[in-house]
Motif scaffolding. Structure first.
Motif, PDB file in Angstrom:
ATOM      1  N   ALA A  54       0.697  -1.229   0.018  1.00 40.43           N
ATOM      2  CA  ALA A  54      -0.007   0.068  -0.195  1.00 40.43           C
ATOM      3  C   ALA A  54       0.739   1.387   0.009  1.00 40.43           C
ATOM      4  CB  ALA A  54      -0.877  -0.128   1.205  1.00 40.43           C
ATOM      5  N   GLU A  55       2.126   1.116   0.807  1.00 43.05           N
ATOM      6  CA  GLU A  55       2.797   2.359   0.775  1.00 43.05           C
ATOM      7  C   GLU A  55       3.548   2.690  -0.673  1.00 43.05           C
ATOM      8  OE1 GLU A  55       5.332   2.986   4.406  1.00 43.05           O
ATOM      9  OE2 GLU A  55       5.350   0.926   4.368  1.00 43.05           O
ATOM     10  N   ILE A  56       3.803   1.546  -1.266  1.00 40.94           N
ATOM     11  CA  ILE A  56       4.255   1.594  -2.761  1.00 40.94           C
ATOM     12  C   ILE A  56       3.182   2.301  -3.731  1.00 40.94           C
ATOM     13  CG2 ILE A  56       5.164   0.467  -4.943  1.00 40.94           C
ATOM     14  CD1 ILE A  56       6.315  -1.531  -2.601  1.00 40.94           C
ATOM     15  N   ARG A  57       2.113   1.816  -3.700  1.00 41.72           N
ATOM     16  CA  ARG A  57       1.125   2.542  -4.379  1.00 41.72           C
ATOM     17  C   ARG A  57       0.956   3.840  -4.028  1.00 41.72           C
ATOM     18  NH1 ARG A  57      -4.317   3.738  -3.492  1.00 41.72           N
ATOM     19  NH2 ARG A  57      -5.633   3.553  -5.717  1.00 41.72           N
ATOM     20  N   ASN A  62       1.546   9.166  -7.103  1.00 38.87           N
ATOM     21  CA  ASN A  62       2.016  10.516  -7.123  1.00 38.87           C
ATOM     22  C   ASN A  62       2.694  10.827  -8.488  1.00 38.87           C
ATOM     23  OD1 ASN A  62       0.542  11.390  -4.835  1.00 38.87           O
ATOM     24  ND2 ASN A  62       2.456  10.530  -3.509  1.00 38.87           N
ATOM     25  N   ILE A  63       3.184   9.632  -9.309  1.00 42.91           N
ATOM     26  CA  ILE A  63       4.161   9.886 -10.386  1.00 42.91           C
ATOM     27  C   ILE A  63       3.042  10.417 -11.657  1.00 42.91           C
ATOM     28  CG2 ILE A  63       5.402   8.979 -12.266  1.00 42.91           C
ATOM     29  CD1 ILE A  63       6.245   6.992  -9.981  1.00 42.91           C
ATOM     30  N   PRO A  64       3.112  11.495 -12.244  1.00 43.14           N
ATOM     31  CA  PRO A  64       2.342  11.626 -13.393  1.00 43.14           C
ATOM     32  C   PRO A  64       2.280  10.672 -14.421  1.00 43.14           C
ATOM     33  CG  PRO A  64       3.862  13.725 -12.952  1.00 43.14           C
ATOM     34  CD  PRO A  64       4.468  12.389 -12.022  1.00 43.14           C
ATOM     35  N   GLU A  65       1.083  10.587 -14.912  1.00 39.64           N
ATOM     36  CA  GLU A  65       0.707   9.410 -15.782  1.00 39.64           C
ATOM     37  C   GLU A  65       1.672   9.244 -17.192  1.00 39.64           C
ATOM     38  OE1 GLU A  65      -3.112   8.411 -16.830  1.00 39.64           O
ATOM     39  OE2 GLU A  65      -3.953   9.267 -15.432  1.00 39.64           O
ATOM     40  N   GLU A  66       2.280  10.331 -17.345  1.00 41.29           N
ATOM     41  CA  GLU A  66       3.223  10.422 -18.548  1.00 41.29           C
ATOM     42  C   GLU A  66       4.537   9.857 -18.329  1.00 41.29           C
ATOM     43  OE1 GLU A  66       2.990  14.654 -17.276  1.00 41.29           O
ATOM     44  OE2 GLU A  66       1.614  12.867 -17.317  1.00 41.29           O
ATOM     45  N   ASN A  67       4.853   9.910 -16.950  1.00 42.22           N
ATOM     46  CA  ASN A  67       6.201   9.351 -16.623  1.00 42.22           C
ATOM     47  C   ASN A  67       6.269   8.066 -15.847  1.00 42.22           C
ATOM     48  OD1 ASN A  67       7.078  12.048 -17.242  1.00 42.22           O
ATOM     49  ND2 ASN A  67       6.757  13.037 -15.253  1.00 42.22           N
ATOM     50  N   ARG A  68       5.054   7.494 -15.836  1.00 38.15           N
ATOM     51  CA  ARG A  68       5.125   6.083 -15.133  1.00 38.15           C
ATOM     52  C   ARG A  68       5.637   4.986 -16.219  1.00 38.15           C
ATOM     53  NH1 ARG A  68      -1.109   6.368 -13.120  1.00 38.15           N
ATOM     54  NH2 ARG A  68      -0.936   8.022 -11.445  1.00 38.15           N
ATOM     55  N   LEU A  76      -0.054  -0.573 -10.729  1.00 37.36           N
ATOM     56  CA  LEU A  76      -1.221   0.235 -10.098  1.00 37.36           C
ATOM     57  C   LEU A  76      -2.638  -0.668 -10.696  1.00 37.36           C
ATOM     58  CD1 LEU A  76       0.007   3.766 -10.780  1.00 37.36           C
ATOM     59  CD2 LEU A  76      -0.470   2.556  -8.765  1.00 37.36           C
ATOM     60  N   ASP A  77      -2.471  -1.054 -12.025  1.00 38.48           N
ATOM     61  CA  ASP A  77      -3.896  -1.651 -12.548  1.00 38.48           C
ATOM     62  C   ASP A  77      -4.097  -2.789 -11.725  1.00 38.48           C
ATOM     63  OD1 ASP A  77      -3.907   0.203 -14.426  1.00 38.48           O
ATOM     64  OD2 ASP A  77      -2.868  -1.039 -16.109  1.00 38.48           O
ATOM     65  N   HIS A  78      -3.084  -3.834 -10.957  1.00 40.75           N
ATOM     66  CA  HIS A  78      -3.286  -4.911 -10.457  1.00 40.75           C
ATOM     67  C   HIS A  78      -3.014  -4.838  -9.160  1.00 40.75           C
ATOM     68  CE1 HIS A  78      -2.739  -5.873 -14.727  1.00 40.75           C
ATOM     69  NE2 HIS A  78      -3.654  -6.955 -14.604  1.00 40.75           N
ATOM     70  N   PHE A  79      -3.189  -3.567  -8.427  1.00 41.21           N
ATOM     71  CA  PHE A  79      -2.772  -3.450  -7.096  1.00 41.21           C
ATOM     72  C   PHE A  79      -3.300  -4.486  -6.175  1.00 41.21           C
ATOM     73  CE2 PHE A  79      -4.038  -1.588  -3.041  1.00 41.21           C
ATOM     74  CZ  PHE A  79      -2.922  -1.278  -2.321  1.00 41.21           C
TER      75      PHE A  79
END
Length: 632
Positions: A54-57, A62-68, A76-79
């Motif tokens: 959960a901490e990692i999530r 907080n990372i902008p989508e374009e930088n992920r 994130l999709d399979h958290f």
């Protein structure tokens, strides 16, 4: 006085790095109160919980989508799947829930991120399906552990991309320390805002100090990839209690900090010791107890009253190898290490699979001539042995403590005479162990000796073939030839002992033709059952090696180093051949990856280099060279 030895992140996840076990065992043999902790394992496990996920999530979103990265997006999709599966997977890899293998193997239990692409993607289309090959060779438990390891590797990528871009399972912030001429990069990182990784390590450090309340903390730094975390730990300790003294040592320190003059590191540690730690530690403890002046410290850097780095080396003999005591793993969480399966190859997997008791058969190297090795340093140059009887006594004591009968002999090159005596003593006393180690492939290792070693429990051997070229082996002063290596390794393999070959490319004056021919030799060694595993390392010139000390003898010119006040080890050089070894390395690694999986032998060796933009000659080695060597 209580001494706490710490393993800083990162080292290994499957078994404790042995330095603290050696030192703790030695100190206890001298009736000194000594304890140890593995903060490398603790740091990783602190993230591999539902709460840690959960901490990692929270960091990732907080990372902008374009930088992920792709790894972060998949996470994130399979958290939910990651959070629910992490605890069972860790329990499985710790050997506490073997039945989970059935669900993992069904391929629906684990979220399968980018790392799983490797299951069906060999480096060449003709190579086939690696998973199908491995399943026939390994079995359901290993298959599941391979899946679980890929799953953890995906999470490691997320930790790197979302939490701390310096993170790797082994090489944590390595670039901050390795061959860094000044302390500035480390100091800047240590003064920066803590990452979530740093905060976890701070919490673990505080808990450990509160638990043990030591007077002296020993930080063992075996690799550049453990230095940053070691100093983060020291930083926390100094804030908790500035009266706690901190000493730094280990392989990285012994190799790279021998000419230290940068005073800033002493804002974090009080003492830095070189080479074997037993004698410097005894002197340091006497100094801290007021029984010895600072001037009588042994192989120790300090910050003196003039605020300058001072090296003190009172001349006293080292503790004889027979008197260093028996390593102890007491205090380390032996049931919590993760038995991983990164590489499907049966020999290659030993480095990350299983918890091995680490033991040294002899101090130093009996050969100490190889021109690429740091033969001028103590850990190579000072050769000492112990009797076979004492070694087996130590083995029995370790088995009694750990309940584990697997041993990894971690010598630079275990001497054949000692191994023969050790094998005979193990058999005579009916001590049943499984063991493996590192050797030189010298002619003393006859088929008869290989059979004896196998009877004593030897399951695998690793050794240096380096560049498979007789000209270069002679230049290296390796003391072996390709034919000799073939016969020795075949003798081991014929007894059921797995063999791993350390391979090298980019040695001074190595030509493209020699690189191609070396790969042909390696291919034939695999084909003829001489070796089962190998790895190509890029040659690096170090200042402590014969090549670095006498470059003109090897036909090269060293690139002048900048002014150095901190770490000194690697040195660039100009090779008149002008070969682009980095490009060739891509082909070498492709080839050996396939050879280790039993495929690709029908391909011409020069084809592994296609598409790399270099002209590759055909091999000059007959395709039956190794076969003729073995059976002529």
């Amino acid at each position: 006085m209580k001494v706490l030895s710490l393993i800083p992140p990162m080292t290994q996840l499957n078994t404790p790095y042995p330095s603290t076990a050696y030192l703790t065992g030695f100190l206890r043999s001298r009736d000194i109160d000594a304890v140890q902790e593995d903060l490398a394992l603790a740091l990783v496990l602190s993230f591999f919980t539902p709460e840690g996920i959960a901490e990692i999530r929270a960091e990732a979103i907080n990372i902008p989508e374009e930088n992920r990265s792709a790894s972060v997006n998949f996470f994130l999709d399979h958290f939910t799947a990651y959070q629910s599966s992490i605890a069972p997977v860790i329990a499985f890899l710790q050997g506490r829930d073997s039945t989970l293998s059935h669900r993992i193997n069904a391929r629906g239990f684990l979220p399968e991120g980018p790392r799983f692409a490797s299951l069906d993607a060999f480096d060449d289309e003709e190579a086939g399906d690696s998973l199908a090959w491995a399943f026939g060779a390994l079995g359901s438990q290993d298959r599941a552990r391979h899946f679980a390891t890929l799953y953890l590797n995906d999470l490691s990528d997320v930790l790197r991309d979302a939490v701390d871009d310096r993170f790797e399972f082994v090489r944590y912030a390595e670039s901050l320390a390795g061959s860094q001429p000044t302390f500035t990069p480390l100091e800047s990182a240590l003064n920066a805002k803590p990452t979530l990784m740093d905060l976890h390590l701070q919490k673990l450090t505080k808990h450990t100090i509160k638990k043990h309340d030591p007077s002296l903390v020993l930080l063992s730094v075996p690799f550049p990839g453990a230095m940053y975390a070691a100093l983060r730990i020291a930083q926390v300790i100094k804030k908790i209690n500035p009266q706690i003294k901190i000493a730094l040592g280990g392989g990285y320190v012994n190799t790279e900090l021998r000419e230290l003059s940068d005073i800033r590191i002493f804002d974090y540690v009080d003492f830095i010791t070189l080479d074997s730690g037993e004698r410097p530690l005894l002197a340091l403890l006497e100094h801290l107890e007021g029984k010895r002046s600072a001037e009588r410290l042994v192989r120790t850097f300090i910050r003196n009253s003039s605020h300058r780095v001072q090296y003190l080396n009172w001349q006293e003999p080292d503790i004889p190898f027979e008197e260093v005591g028996t390593a102890t793993w007491d205090g380390l969480p032996l049931d919590s290490y993760l038995s991983l399966l990164d590489m499907l190859n049966p020999m290659h997997r030993l480095w990350s699979d299983g918890r091995w008791n680490k033991l040294t058969v002899a101090h130093g190297c009996y050969w100490k001539k190889c021109s690429f090795c740091d033969v001028s340093l103590d850990y190579i140059s000072r050769y000492e042995t112990a009797s076979a009887s004492l070694l087996v006594d130590r083995i029995e004591q370790i088995i009694a403590e750990t309940g584990q009968t697997g041993f990894h002999f971690v010598d630079e090159a275990a001497p054949p005479k000692i191994l023969k005596a050790l094998a005979e003593e193990l058999i005579r006393r009916q001590v049943l162990i499984s063991w493996w180690g590192n050797i030189r492939f010298e002619k003393t290792f006859t088929p008869e000796l290989a059979e004896l070693l196998a009877q004593s429990g030897c399951i695998a051997m690793s050794g240096g073939l380096e560049v498979a070229s007789d000209r270069l082996l002679n230049l290296m002063k390796k003391g072996v030839s390709v034919e000799q290596v073939a016969r020795v390794t075949k003798g081991f393999s014929d007894t059921g002992i797995l063999v791993h070959a350390y391979l090298m490319y980019g040695f001074p004056t190595q030509t493209v033709q020699e690189t191609v021919d070396a790969l042909e030799y390696v291919k034939q060694l695999f084909e003829n059952g001489c070796i089962q595993s190998g790895f190509f390392h890029r040659f690096t010139c170090t200042v402590h090696s014969p090549v670095g000390l006498n470059p003109q003898e090897y036909g090269i010119e060293l690139v002048p180093l900048p002014e150095i006040t901190f770490a000194k080890n690697d040195v660039a050089f100009i090779d008149p051949t002008g070969v682009d070894h980095d490009v060739l390395g891509q082909g070498l690694k492709k080839a050996i990856y396939n050879y280790m999986h039993g495929v690709g032998f029908d391909m011409k060796v020069e084809s592994w280099f296609k598409g790399l933009g270099v002209t590759i000659p055909k091999t000059t080695i007959p395709n039956n060279f190794i076969e003729n060597t073995l059976y002529q």
